[in-house]
Design a protein around this motif. Structure first.
Motif, mmCIF file in Angstrom:
data_model
loop_
_atom_site.group_PDB
_atom_site.id
_atom_site.type_symbol
_atom_site.label_atom_id
_atom_site.label_comp_id
_atom_site.label_asym_id
_atom_site.label_seq_id
_atom_site.Cartn_x
_atom_site.Cartn_y
_atom_site.Cartn_z
ATOM 1 N N PHE A 27 5.367 0.628 -2.642
ATOM 2 C CA PHE A 27 4.316 1.551 -3.049
ATOM 3 C C PHE A 27 3.846 1.198 -4.463
ATOM 4 O O PHE A 27 4.657 1.057 -5.384
ATOM 5 N N SER B 183 3.304 7.099 -6.589
ATOM 6 C CA SER B 183 3.190 5.770 -7.201
ATOM 7 C C SER B 183 1.941 5.671 -8.066
ATOM 8 O O SER B 183 1.953 5.028 -9.125
ATOM 9 N N HIS C 283 8.998 -0.804 2.227
ATOM 10 C CA HIS C 283 7.710 -0.252 1.815
ATOM 11 C C HIS C 283 7.582 -0.433 0.304
ATOM 12 O O HIS C 283 8.445 0.025 -0.452
ATOM 13 N N HIS D 72 6.044 9.346 3.317
ATOM 14 C CA HIS D 72 5.255 8.141 3.064
ATOM 15 C C HIS D 72 4.007 8.493 2.257
ATOM 16 O O HIS D 72 3.680 7.836 1.251
ATOM 17 N N LYS E 273 3.336 7.526 -1.744
ATOM 18 C CA LYS E 273 2.097 6.815 -2.097
ATOM 19 C C LYS E 273 1.392 7.528 -3.255
ATOM 20 O O LYS E 273 0.949 6.896 -4.225
ATOM 21 N N CYS F 182 0.477 1.394 0.001
ATOM 22 C CA CYS F 182 1.760 0.857 0.489
ATOM 23 C C CYS F 182 1.544 -0.497 1.133
ATOM 24 O O CYS F 182 0.518 -0.740 1.791
#
Length: 801
Positions: free
Chosen positions: A790, A772, A788, A765, A769, A795
């Motif tokens: 992103f 992105s 999710h 996760h 992030k 997020c």
């Protein structure tokens, strides 16, 4: 409106009866084609005189009476001959010509012939109206009826039944009632044929009260009208009135026949009154009637839906005894019945033993295998039938596509859909909703869009089930705004559509939007059901709206009269557990009015894993081991709780238990669509052709993360190994591999959509992030819990998932 010109013969002795006739159909009246001595006009004579005219009249009328054997070219030659000899004005010829053209399905020619008459009489209209009605040209029938009235003519008892039949055929309720009114005013409603036609009209149009009143007032009650009325009530599911009408037969002086019983059995089956259908079948035999193919093929589905295997076996024995196994419909019904009763072996045996391999039986077999999750066998049977040259239809293809879509064979479903189109079989309004879940399951957005375009081009996109499936598909592919657009553009919505939109918002953790759509649904007059509240509570759970979730849970029974089910309690346990209120969640479980199932205990165990609560986790795991002893996920969750506490001995004990039971952890798996192709990546898989490039890119991105102050979250590696090895393990997570694979194979800035079969870990996760923002990408990841989104280093879940 100008009346069409009369037909005439020109001076060149060449005649086309109608302007729309093709050149090769032109009737040439010359010496060559008029030599019809032994065929058409054996006694034709061109010398003027009564004897010659009498001979032509007699022979022509005789030939026209042969309407079943006379060819179209002969009709056209006779038509031309009648015009030339002046016999066309005789009513006998005109009516026979009209009837003969209609029998040859030359409806436009027949209408043109009628319109050529200066003053068409009732007989001409009646002839053509009855012919059109016979061949189910119902719109033409009603148009001619309007013309009949416009010509100042009034229908009689010979034509009214055909008009009523046309109204029945296209369910023209308003016109049918007007015809009924005319029949009453003219006294024609007392005619037995008119009465019977009206009863059938009201029954078919589901106007059973009107049908019943008519039947009671019939001068001559007949068994056909009585059977139709009783069957109409049965089809509507009105058991009381159906049996009341059926049992009145003795008082009416009528004798029921096999058709009467069949109507009741089939009607009850269609309306879902399966027990009544089986009862009628038993009564039919008890009263000495012999069932036919219709009776058997109507009762078998009802037996299957009830799961009455013993009754089904008895009917099967009767079928063998009476020789009905040669009936393809019965074979299909037997396969379907055994499939519904969970007898896959018997179902396959019927298919193999009968030797009647037709498309209906094939469809029943594929559907039955799919119902029991025997996907591989269903695919094998389908392939074998293809190899045998069986002409599989849209039902066959749709069944196998649905089978794959419902049981995790999503890529196979997409391939089958392409094969269906290549085979020239056109998908329908059932195929598309079966395919779209497969597109959504693996985030195959391009394929989903293609299916959407197909539905638009085919004019079936307004179907509520297609609309609901599109909402689900776009939501599953991360396009929640497009899903909402599909919802907003639907011309009509049912509860399924509203629930689809609620579920979409729940999946994306958009609780406020879910609450808004919930209130909009109520304002529109649609009442929420248990599914609506499941989605609403789930969305509150995903977003941490604890108080709001509890409010809606309490309002279910208080304000909407819906008693909470097990799934609602699972949502509330998850809601409280995820918020860290584990003791309150456990207390809720203990107060439940029924025994908690695996979903409820699973929600508690997942929350214990999230908050590292070992004591409650052991309680929940113990219950799950009893309920689902062969589910490896429960053992993994408990093992993870122990690992997070550094209890490595307990971790080893759990893994030893799994080994003894032959259980293995489900490997992490992710899917990503790149260049119209869906790629599957497994955690730790080294076999990908681009694996060297992927690992190299991963290493470079990890270096950039460390420079930016991000460190790998090795707490997510729940194994007793060195820190460096933990970092290496984290690099092999399938969602990371999928994201990097997408970066390498798509243009800069294009969005990526990844679907994972497990919950995304905390390190992945954080990694996605960072990616992105660093790569300037929108990245959508759907795990087992939610979506999710992103973007720019953030997020959509707000790190709450």
């Amino acid at each position: 409106m100008e009346r069409p010109a009369m037909l005439s013969v020109d001076s060149s002795d060449s005649y086309k009866p109608f302007s729309g006739m093709k050149n090769e159909e032109t009737v040439e009246l010359n010496a060559k084609n008029l030599r019809l001595d032994c065929c058409i006009f054996p006694s034709i004579n061109w010398i003027n005189g009564d004897r010659a005219q009498s001979s032509i009249y007699r022979d022509t009328l005789h030939l026209l009476h042969r309407t079943t054997t006379i060819s179209l070219s002969q009709v056209q030659q006779i038509h031309a001959q009648l015009l030339r000899t002046g016999l066309y004005d005789l009513p006998h010829y005109r009516t026979k010509l009209l009837s003969t053209y209609a029998n040859h399905h030359r409806f436009s020619d027949a209408k043109s012939l009628l319109h050529s008459l200066l003053k068409p009489d009732l007989l001409s209209f009646t002839t053509l109206i009855n012919a059109f009605s016979k061949f189910k040209e119902f719109k033409n029938t009603l148009n001619l009826f309007s013309e009949l009235l416009a010509n100042g003519l009034y229908p009689d008892a010979h034509v009214l039944p055909s008009i009523i039949k046309a109204c029945t055929g296209i369910l023209a309720v308003k016109i049918g009632k007007q015809v009924h009114g005319f029949s009453v005013a003219s006294g024609l409603s007392l005619d037995p044929f008119v009465e019977s036609s009206l009863v059938h009209f009201y029954v078919k149009c589901d106007e059973l009260d009107g049908a019943h009143k008519l039947f009671k007032n019939m001068v001559e009650k007949d068994v056909v009208s009585w059977s139709a009325l009783a069957a109409g009530y049965a089809r509507k599911g009105d058991v009381l009135n159906a049996k009341k009408v059926f049992n009145e037969v003795k008082g009416l002086g009528l004798k029921p026949n096999t058709v009467s019983w069949n109507g009741m059995i089939a009607g009850f089956n269609q309306s879902g009154c399966f027990l009544d259908a089986v009862f009628m079948f038993q009564q039919m035999h008890a009263r000495g009637f012999t069932s036919d193919g219709t009776s058997i093929s109507s009762v078998l589905p009802a037996i299957g839906d009830l799961g009455y295997l013993n009754s089904g076996t008895q009917v099967h024995g009767y079928v063998i005894k009476t020789g009905f196994l040669i009936d393809k419909c019965i074979v299909s019904a037997l396969i379907d019945m055994y499939g519904k009763c969970g007898c896959a072996l018997e179902m396959s045996k019927v298919f193999e033993d009968t030797g009647l391999v037709d498309v209906g039986a094939c469809n029943a077999l594929i559907a039955g295998l799919a119902r029991h999750g025997l996907v591989d066998k269903a695919l094998r049977v389908f392939k074998e039938l293809q190899d045998q040259g069986m002409e599989l239809n849209v039902v066959s293809w749709t069944s196998v596509i649905a089978c794959c879509s419902q049981h995790g064979k999503d890529i196979e479903a997409l391939e089958l859909f392409r094969g269906m189109q290549a085979a020239g079989v056109k998908p329908n309004a059932v195929t598309i909703p079966c395919l779209l879940p497969a597109c959504g399951n693996i985030a195959a957005l391009t394929h989903g869009k293609a299916a959407h375009c197909f539905s638009l081009k085919s004019g079936i996109s307004d179907d509520v089930y297609i609309g609901s499936a599109l909402i689900d598909m776009y939501a599953n592919c991360g396009k929640i705004q497009v899903a909402r657009c599909c919802f907003d553009r639907m011309p009509a919505r049912n509860l399924v559509c509203w629930n689809a939109m609620l579920g979409a918002y729940a999946m994306h953790g958009k609780a406020n939007d879910a609450i808004e759509i919930f209130h909009l649904m109520q304002r529109s007059g649609e009442k929420p059901d248990s599914v609506s509240f499941t989605s609403l509570l789930s969305s509150c759970s995903q977003s941490g709206l604890t108080e709001e979730g509890q409010h809606y849970f309490e309002s279910m029974s208080r304000d909407h009269g819906i008693e909470a089910r097990i799934e609602h309690y699972a949502c509330i346990v998850s809601l409280l557990g995820r918020a860290g209120k584990l003791e309150q969640a456990y207390s809720m479980i203990k107060k439940m009015p029924f025994v908690p199932d695996a979903c409820v205990w699973g929600a508690l165990l997942s929350s214990c894993r999230l908050h590292h609560n070992m004591s409650l986790g052991e309680v929940a795991a113990g219950k799950l081991f009893e309920l689902e002893p062969m589910n490896p996920g429960n053992y993994i969750l408990l093992s993870n709780i122990y690992a997070s506490k550094g209890k490595w001995k307990e971790v080893d004990k759990v893994r030893d238990t799994m080994r003894d039971k032959g259980l293995r952890k489900n490997p992490g798996c992710s899917w990503i669509e790149v260049k119209n192709r869906v790629h599957m990546l497994l955690a730790g898989d080294k076999s990908l052709p681009q694996m060297d490039k992927i690992l190299d890119k991963l290493n470079r991105l990890s270096m950039e993360m460390k420079k930016a102050g991000y460190l790998p979250n090795i707490d997510n590696v729940l194994q007793d190994v060195e820190e460096q090895e933990k970092e290496h393990i984290l690099c092999g997570h399938s969602e990371k591999l999928a994201v990097v694979f997408g970066i390498l194979n798509t243009s800069q800035g294009s969005p990526l959509r990844v679907t994972k079969n497990l919950r995304i870990c905390g390190d992945c996760h954080v990694f996605i992030k960072f990616i992105s923002g660093f790569e300037g990408r929108e990245i959508f990841v759907r795990d087992t819990n939610r979506y999710h989104h992103f973007k720019d280093g953030e997020c959509s879940c707000g790190d709450y998932w």
